[in-house]
Enzyme design. Structure first.
Site, PDB file in Angstrom:
ATOM      1  N   ASP A 194      12.109  65.315   2.993  1.00 19.80           N
ATOM      2  CA  ASP A 194      11.959  64.343   4.400  1.00 19.80           C
ATOM      3  C   ASP A 194      11.757  64.850   5.641  1.00 19.80           C
ATOM      4  OD1 ASP A 194      12.414  61.794   5.838  1.00 19.80           O
ATOM      5  OD2 ASP A 194      14.467  61.592   5.590  1.00 19.80           O
ATOM      6  N   GLU A 247       5.267  59.045   7.556  1.00 25.04           N
ATOM      7  CA  GLU A 247       5.991  58.250   8.429  1.00 25.04           C
ATOM      8  C   GLU A 247       5.532  57.935   9.696  1.00 25.04           C
ATOM      9  OE1 GLU A 247      10.278  59.799   7.376  1.00 25.04           O
ATOM     10  OE2 GLU A 247       9.777  60.770   9.039  1.00 25.04           O
ATOM     11  N   GLU A 258      12.769  52.322   2.155  1.00 22.68           N
ATOM     12  CA  GLU A 258      13.463  53.106   2.851  1.00 22.68           C
ATOM     13  C   GLU A 258      14.662  52.466   3.203  1.00 22.68           C
ATOM     14  OE1 GLU A 258      12.563  56.381   5.389  1.00 22.68           O
ATOM     15  OE2 GLU A 258      14.652  57.232   5.528  1.00 22.68           O
ATOM     16  N   ASN A 268      18.893  57.880   2.446  1.00 22.63           N
ATOM     17  CA  ASN A 268      18.969  59.260   3.102  1.00 22.63           C
ATOM     18  C   ASN A 268      20.308  60.066   2.828  1.00 22.63           C
ATOM     19  OD1 ASN A 268      16.619  59.574   4.798  1.00 22.63           O
ATOM     20  ND2 ASN A 268      17.259  57.394   5.147  1.00 22.63           N
ATOM     21  N   GLU A 308      16.316  60.910  -0.151  1.00 24.07           N
ATOM     22  CA  GLU A 308      15.594  61.769   0.834  1.00 24.07           C
ATOM     23  C   GLU A 308      16.491  62.941   1.583  1.00 24.07           C
ATOM     24  OE1 GLU A 308      13.536  59.614   3.829  1.00 24.07           O
ATOM     25  OE2 GLU A 308      12.330  58.007   2.045  1.00 24.07           O
TER      26      GLU A 308
END
Ligand code: C2E
Ligand code: CA
Ligand code: CA
Length: 457
Positions: free
Chosen positions: A356, A413, A237, A294, A326
């Site tokens: 997410d 996560e 990520e 993201n 995400e």
């Protein structure tokens, strides 16, 4: 003060001091009869204060702001948001003492003015309003629980109507900053130069740091590995970091500021390009790894988003399967046609789409099946309750089964301990991400990490 403790408190007698205004005076919009317009609040303050004085009571302003209301609009659309406001207005009116007035100040903001004999009566009323707002509410078949932040202020002689209301507003802002779902009385230090001013000073500073970082190269992406249950690297990520003059600012702080000052598009384009270039370099170095980037709501609201994505893929010369975007779950359910179109088109490019922070919004299981997502990421708030919280564990287990049934890859996560890792693996999760494996790191460190991880296996 928290609003939660209502059940322990019994209702004192509320005194009626002002005759009930006849319903319908100047109302408009979705609020039900009895809720008045913002412009009338100022006009009525002096009138209500005079009546309160005659009755040896105090005029109290309650400034209410529903917590996280934007999420309701984002998730269910503005028409549903309006319906929610109408229900809340009715609930508020029902608990106001006779003679009190309620005004709609903004989309989810209300002011109630009530003449009350004591501060404890006012606090009782604030708690009652909080409990009314908290009662579950069904929106498009989803049960939601809202909370509210309330600022209270008692009329003091010599104050103008706008000073009086502004002090309640500032107290509400303080309640919100203390985490919301509470009420606060206005205090001297809430006047100009108090916490509100501090906050805006900090925002201005962060904004100037962001401009500086954009000009002088203080922006960077750090990469955090997402490790498959079989030991393979599922993805990395990309997380943005920003520093100016050697002082770091966290994305939790600078992303909202970037959204506010209109810089998020630039930052978003930059991270798309940087992330794609990193994926291309990893591919060329013989370490093909998916890079997850993201994306914020403001980016998806732009019709230019898709060309920015295609531009990044083209410039970096990287096949789409090595990029994943995400998006928070509320964005997937966003009603805006531009967002919906962008989400659909992203999938058509062949880029992966992850949901997410799953579990933090108003997840709607019914619509999960229709989302064009390829991955589901449990929020770290969920994972950090493990292994002790058996209810959370039950949710993680069954959601994982459901997500698998829908063909999604499931990731946790915020995995920090080997116990959390074990529980996630037992629950059947496909991959985990968190400090237990590695913290986000610069690209140079990442390639070394990937190499040593590869050799360890
Ligand atoms: P996120 O997407 O949920 O990213 C995960 C956050 O959790 C990161 O915080 C990461 O450093 C942190 N984290 C990872 N493992 C652990 C762990 O084991 N324990 C704990 N306590 N935390 C862990 P970070 O870097 O501060 O980012 C915060 C948020 O800022 C991100 O949350 C994301 O929403 C946003 N963000 C970051 N980079 C970007 C970006 O490039 N664009 C946009 N739009 N948002 C970004
Ligand atoms: Ca993320
Ligand atoms: Ca997340």
């Amino acid at each position: 003060m928290r609003l939660k403790f209502l059940s322990a408190i019994t209702r004192p007698l509320l005194t009626s001091v002002v005759p009930m205004k006849h319903a319908g005076g100047g109302r408009r919009g979705p609020a039900p009869s009895g809720v008045l317009l913002r412009s009338e609040a100022h006009r009525m303050v002096a009138q209500l204060a005079a009546v309160a004085a005659r009755q040896a009571s105090q005029l109290i302003a309650f400034w209410l702001d529903v917590d996280r209301f934007r999420q309701i609009n984002d998730t269910f659309g503005h028409a549903s948001g309006d319906e929610v406001v109408a229900v809340l207005s009715r609930r508020l009116l029902a608990v106001l003492p006779p003679g009190a007035q309620c005004f709609r100040m903004g989309s989810d903001e209300f002011v109630a003015l009530a003449a009350l004999p004591s501060c404890s009566e006012a606090e009782w009323l604030a708690r009652t309003m909080g409990t009314e707002i908290e009662r579950p509410l069904s929106v498009q078949g989803v049960n939601i629980h809202l909370t509210v932040s309330i600022g209270l202020h008692a009329w003091t002689d010599g104050e103008s109507a706008s000073q009086f209301l502004a002090r309640a507003d500032r107290a509400m802002f303080v309640a919100k900053r203390m985490g919301g779902n509470r009420f606060e009385w206005a205090r001297e230090d809430h006047r100009d130069g108090g916490p509100g001013a501090e906050q805006s000073k900090r925002e201005l500073m962060v904004a100037s740091m962001l401009h500086d970082a954009l000009l002088h190269g203080g922006l960077a992406l750090r990469y955090q590995p997402i490790v498959g249950a079989d030991g393979r690297i599922e993805a990395v990520e990309a997380l943005m970091s920003c520093s100016s003059g050697g002082v770091p600012v966290s994305p939790g702080e600078f992303i909202p500021v970037a959204e506010k000052i209109g810089l998020i598009d630039k930052l978003g384009e930059w991270s798309l390009m940087e992330g794609a270039l990193c994926a291309a370099r990893l591919l060329r170095q013989g370490m093909p790894t998916k890079v997850a980037i993201n994306v914020s709501r403001a980016q998806l609201l732009s019709e230019a988003f898709l060309s920015a994505l295609q531009g990044a893929l083209l410039c970096a010369n990287v096949p789409p399967q090595w990029i994943e975007l995400e998006l928070t779950e509320s964005l997937f359910m966003e009603q805006s046609p531009t967002v919906q179109q962008n989400v659909q088109r992203i999938r058509e490019t062949g880029v992966g789409l992850a949901i997410d922070d799953f579990g933090t919004g108003y997840s709607c299981l019914a619509t999960l099946k229709d989302l064009p997502a390829t991955k589901l990421k449990f929020d770290k708030a969920f994972i950090q309750c493990l292994p002790d919280d058996t209810r959370v564990l039950a949710i993680v287990r069954s959601m994982t089964d459901l997500a698998h049934f829908l063909g999604l890859v499931v990731v946790a996560e915020g995995v920090e301990t080997d116990e959390q890792l074990r529980v996630c693996e037992d629950a059947g999760l496909d991959a985990t991400q968190g400090y237990f494996h590695a913290r986000p790191m610069p690209e140079g460190q990442l390639t070394a990490w990937l190499e040593s991880h590869h050799h360890e296996r």
